[in-house]
Design a protein around this motif. Sequence first.
Motif, PDB file in Angstrom:
ATOM      1  N   PHE A 400      35.187   1.801 -30.476  1.00 41.30           N
ATOM      2  CA  PHE A 400      33.825   1.793 -31.016  1.00 41.30           C
ATOM      3  C   PHE A 400      33.594   2.876 -32.073  1.00 41.30           C
ATOM      4  O   PHE A 400      32.450   3.122 -32.450  1.00 41.30           O
ATOM      5  N   LYS A 425      27.815  -1.378 -29.972  1.00 43.46           N
ATOM      6  CA  LYS A 425      27.644  -0.363 -28.924  1.00 43.46           C
ATOM      7  C   LYS A 425      26.297   0.331 -29.052  1.00 43.46           C
ATOM      8  O   LYS A 425      25.617   0.597 -28.051  1.00 43.46           O
ATOM      9  N   ASP A 429      23.402   0.465 -26.244  1.00 36.45           N
ATOM     10  CA  ASP A 429      22.868   1.748 -25.792  1.00 36.45           C
ATOM     11  C   ASP A 429      21.350   1.779 -25.897  1.00 36.45           C
ATOM     12  O   ASP A 429      20.667   2.337 -25.026  1.00 36.45           O
TER      13      ASP A 429
END
Length: 467
Positions: A400, A425, A429
């Motif tokens: 990532f 990602k 998140d």
Amino acid sequence: MTLAFALTAIMTAAVLVAVLGIVWEGQFKAYTRQNMQALANSAAESISTVYKREGSWDDTVLAEAKNTSAMSSDVGIQVIGPDGQVLYDDTTWEHTRESAGHADPVSNAPTGADSAVTASIFGANDSQVGTLRLWAFGSETLLTRADAAFRSNSYGAIAVAAAIAVVLACVIGYFTSKRLSTPIQRITNTARQLRNGDLTARSGVRGSDEIGQLGETFDDMATSLERDLKLEHRLTGDVAHELRTPLMAMQATVEAMQDGVLPADDEHFETVAAEVRRLSRLVDAMLKLSRLENGSTELKTERTDVVYLIRSLVTSQHQLFHEKGLHLRFVDESQYGELNADIDPDLIREAVVNLMSNAMRYTDEDGWVTVTVRQDKSDVLIAVQDTGIGIAKEDIPQTFSRFWRSDVSRERVSGGLGVGLSLTKEIVDKHNGTILVESELGKGTTFTLRIPQNRGRRNLAQAIQEG
């Protein structure tokens, strides 16, 4: 710190001396007065006994007073008759009663009431026949030479103890300050090295106390700083490289057409346009990632049926996969055919598209890409599985990172921009979710998004846990 220890010892000694001067001195004077009074009472009782036997103030009675005076050279005695006449006074060279033509020598006895103690002398029938006065020579406070010496020695001992305490405090303060200042100095020197550009400098200070924890925290900070600066330098290099590639391709094509090496036809204009679109996608992806990281992109969460969202997305992508010679399949493992969650549907759609595009790019022809939706307790799981080239185990932690691509993927003509997974990602998140990677070289990769169904409850739980 050494000076502080010394000043503390001096102040302690000063307070002790002040307390002794106020409390102990008064108690000591009261003690000496009591001793002097006890001596006076004893002497008066002895003289009273002789007087009762003799019946008058004769030489035998006065001799008893003289014997009492001889017992201590520090104590003065004066016997006064009932009419105030001084019958005996050992401060004169002679002790005589008044007689015709003769007067007693001048007495050196103290006149102050606090400078002497008195005791009554009794005769027959316990009638008072005189008074005994007792005092200490050379003292207005009834201190004998022995008492004065004891007091002086006591204060001298306190002074010596105070001096020793100050010296010990200085020694202890010196070694304590040295012990404390040495690791602080090491941290300071390390900070100076970091400021001068040596990012590998570390203090090496360790321990369970506050200084040790400070050293460990400082070294951790230095390590993070070194890592961040390296990532920044790498990011700058990667961005320059990623931008340079399409720019160089466009420049080479345009210059070739200007020089007449290549014809200015639709085919070569399309080459330039393709590189422009690639450059635009790269900048757009970087902008989206930056906005997500700095919080300028607000989540527009709404209750969404994730099964319907992902099924429609897979359906819209099916033709594109078919054109690439790949098989695309959607699998619904939810219990009731729908699965609601608080999400931003546009961002989740973009995250899944990034994973599907990655799978399509790195899966050989006739390979399979499977998108699965299921529920695990209070979380929604979205998995994208492919039968592509896979990722080496040592490369998974870097999956990532921005602009990161494995060596195998970099060799492929269809290599991506290198920011799609970073963007994915960041989206996950923002939804308080997690992303999991499982891969094996030559067999394929599975990316799994885990997103809480109720974002409000997850935020509350996190707040309680952090609080």
